[in-house]
Design an enzyme around this catalytic site. Structure first.
Site, PDB file in Angstrom:
ATOM      1  N   GLN A   1     -14.470   4.152   2.031  1.00  0.00           N
ATOM      2  CA  GLN A   1     -13.817   3.461   3.144  1.00  0.00           C
ATOM      3  C   GLN A   1     -13.867   4.347   4.383  1.00  0.00           C
ATOM      4  O   GLN A   1     -13.534   3.888   5.477  1.00  0.00           O
ATOM      5  CB  GLN A   1     -12.361   3.149   2.808  1.00  0.00           C
ATOM      6  CG  GLN A   1     -12.180   2.252   1.587  1.00  0.00           C
ATOM      7  CD  GLN A   1     -10.724   2.139   1.213  1.00  0.00           C
ATOM      8  OE1 GLN A   1     -10.018   1.225   1.662  1.00  0.00           O
ATOM      9  NE2 GLN A   1     -10.242   3.068   0.402  1.00  0.00           N
TER      10      GLN A   1
ATOM     11  N   HIS B   1     -16.801   0.427   5.458  1.00  0.00           N
ATOM     12  CA  HIS B   1     -16.097   0.213   6.736  1.00  0.00           C
ATOM     13  C   HIS B   1     -16.906   0.727   7.917  1.00  0.00           C
ATOM     14  O   HIS B   1     -16.349   0.951   8.989  1.00  0.00           O
ATOM     15  CB  HIS B   1     -14.727   0.891   6.700  1.00  0.00           C
ATOM     16  CG  HIS B   1     -13.748   0.198   5.799  1.00  0.00           C
ATOM     17  ND1 HIS B   1     -12.552   0.758   5.425  1.00  0.00           N
ATOM     18  CD2 HIS B   1     -13.796  -1.015   5.189  1.00  0.00           C
ATOM     19  CE1 HIS B   1     -11.897  -0.089   4.637  1.00  0.00           C
ATOM     20  NE2 HIS B   1     -12.636  -1.156   4.469  1.00  0.00           N
TER      21      HIS B   1
HETATM   22  N1  APR Z   1      -5.957  14.555  -2.295  1.00  0.00           N
HETATM   23  C1  APR Z   1      -5.852  13.308  -2.822  1.00  0.00           C
HETATM   24  N2  APR Z   1      -5.266  12.259  -2.172  1.00  0.00           N
HETATM   25  C2  APR Z   1      -4.756  12.512  -0.947  1.00  0.00           C
HETATM   26  C3  APR Z   1      -4.825  13.782  -0.331  1.00  0.00           C
HETATM   27  C4  APR Z   1      -5.452  14.824  -1.058  1.00  0.00           C
HETATM   28  N3  APR Z   1      -5.552  16.073  -0.573  1.00  0.00           N
HETATM   29  N4  APR Z   1      -4.209  13.701   0.888  1.00  0.00           N
HETATM   30  C5  APR Z   1      -3.791  12.429   1.021  1.00  0.00           C
HETATM   31  N5  APR Z   1      -4.100  11.710  -0.079  1.00  0.00           N
HETATM   32  C6  APR Z   1      -3.851  10.284  -0.324  1.00  0.00           C
HETATM   33  C7  APR Z   1      -2.500   9.798   0.170  1.00  0.00           C
HETATM   34  O1  APR Z   1      -1.492   9.985  -0.815  1.00  0.00           O
HETATM   35  C8  APR Z   1      -2.786   8.300   0.395  1.00  0.00           C
HETATM   36  O2  APR Z   1      -2.538   7.545  -0.793  1.00  0.00           O
HETATM   37  O3  APR Z   1      -4.798   9.555   0.433  1.00  0.00           O
HETATM   38  C9  APR Z   1      -4.276   8.258   0.718  1.00  0.00           C
HETATM   39  C10 APR Z   1      -4.571   7.930   2.168  1.00  0.00           C
HETATM   40  O4  APR Z   1      -4.096   6.613   2.393  1.00  0.00           O
HETATM   41  P1  APR Z   1      -4.358   5.921   3.807  1.00  0.00           P
HETATM   42  O5  APR Z   1      -3.934   6.850   4.897  1.00  0.00           O
HETATM   43  O6  APR Z   1      -3.758   4.555   3.720  1.00  0.00           O
HETATM   44  O7  APR Z   1      -5.955   5.825   3.909  1.00  0.00           O
HETATM   45  P2  APR Z   1      -6.909   4.799   3.161  1.00  0.00           P
HETATM   46  O8  APR Z   1      -6.322   4.350   1.864  1.00  0.00           O
HETATM   47  O9  APR Z   1      -8.259   5.410   3.118  1.00  0.00           O
HETATM   48  O10 APR Z   1      -6.946   3.550   4.183  1.00  0.00           O
HETATM   49  C11 APR Z   1      -7.800   2.495   3.844  1.00  0.00           C
HETATM   50  O11 APR Z   1      -7.246   1.409   5.917  1.00  0.00           O
HETATM   51  O12 APR Z   1      -6.803   1.655   8.116  1.00  0.00           O
HETATM   52  C12 APR Z   1      -7.754   1.244   7.229  1.00  0.00           C
HETATM   53  O13 APR Z   1     -10.065   1.234   7.566  1.00  0.00           O
HETATM   54  C13 APR Z   1      -8.986   2.090   7.359  1.00  0.00           C
HETATM   55  O14 APR Z   1     -10.456   2.840   5.622  1.00  0.00           O
HETATM   56  C14 APR Z   1      -9.095   2.773   6.011  1.00  0.00           C
HETATM   57  C15 APR Z   1      -8.304   1.853   5.100  1.00  0.00           C
END
Ligand code: APR
Length: 230
Positions: free
Chosen positions: A88, A106
């Site tokens: 993503q 994405h």
């Molecule tokens: N190791 C493992 N997981 C981690 C770490 C780490 N070091 N740091 C953060 N996380 C986890 C967090 O706990 C959270 O569950 O990564 C996740 C990030 O979540 P989001 O910020 O919601 O990002 P994501 O899930 O990729 O968002 C999906 O949403 O806004 C849209 O297009 C955008 O691609 C993105 C999509």
């Protein structure tokens, strides 16, 4: 050999210094999604949107792949053609870590897209509103990012991979955004073994057979060495 299908989210790039979206102070606390991640936002204020992605492109260029990215590249090198990485994320850290089969559902900061003729080309480091499309020459260049309300890329191929996965691993994604958050259900439907890697349980954690809590730079190298030792 088993086919391994992997989904990554912002969490895998967090330890490379790239912010996630929904953590405290994350990207969506700093910017309104409707302003910087929708076509309407781009049409309303193209400079705001182009500058937002120019800043993220510069930040990604400064970042380096971490042990989590490198572990996934090592897994693919060990099983060529059997590992599919769906991300993503719009950064290029998986490619720079050595992963070959990377599907950016994405879009990618490295790409530009024409709003008139759908032509795609490598984005310059700094885009400006009204940049011309190299194909149709109209001033309708935009970041090649899939915005909210737009269709993610390669969905048919992605569902084909999920249908033939023996293992489905989801890494560093909160499970907030579909269709990616629905991939685990699809993989389970085809009897894949499912594992989630996160700092905390995601919104879809209950659908996984196995959950590995901790930073991806620690949990992924361990997981890959377990698989290589089989
Ligand atoms: N190791 C493992 N997981 C981690 C770490 C780490 N070091 N740091 C953060 N996380 C986890 C967090 O706990 C959270 O569950 O990564 C996740 C990030 O979540 P989001 O910020 O919601 O990002 P994501 O899930 O990729 O968002 C999906 O949403 O806004 C849209 O297009 C955008 O691609 C993105 C999509």
């Amino acid at each position: 050999m088993q086919k391994i299908v992997i989904l990554t989210g912002a969490g895998i790039s967090a330890e490379s210094g790239l912010g996630t979206f929904r953590a405290e102070g994350g990207l969506w606390a700093q910017h309104r999604i409707e302003d910087v991640a929708t076509l309407e936002g781009f049409q309303r204020d193209p400079k705001l949107v182009v500058d937002f992605y120019n800043a993220r492109r510069a930040q990604a260029a400064e970042a380096t792949p971490n042990a989590g990215h490198l572990a996934l590249a090592k897994l693919e090198a060990a099983f060529p053609g059997e590992v599919v990485l769906i991300t993503q994320n719009v950064d290029d850290l998986h490619e720079r870590a050595g992963s070959q089969k990377v599907m950016h559902m994405h879009g990618a900061l490295s790409g530009a897209l024409c709003g008139s003729c759908d032509h795609r080309w490598p984005a310059p480091m700094v885009m400006a509103p009204g940049d011309p499309c190299p194909a149709c020459e109209k001033p309708t260049a935009r970041p090649d990012i899939v915005w909210f309300g737009e269709m993610p890329y390669d969905m048919e191929e992605i569902f084909d991979h999920l249908a033939s996965a023996d293992i489905f691993a989801s890494i560093g994604t909160s499970g907030n955004v579909y269709p990616a958050a629905g991939f685990v259900a699809e993989a389970r439907r085809h009897r894949a073994q499912t594992v989630e890697f996160n700092l905390e349980a995601s919104l879809v954690a209950s659908q996984f057979d196995d959950i590995r809590i901790g930073p991806a730079t620690q949990t992924l190298p361990l997981w890959v060495s377990e698989i290589l030792a089989r």
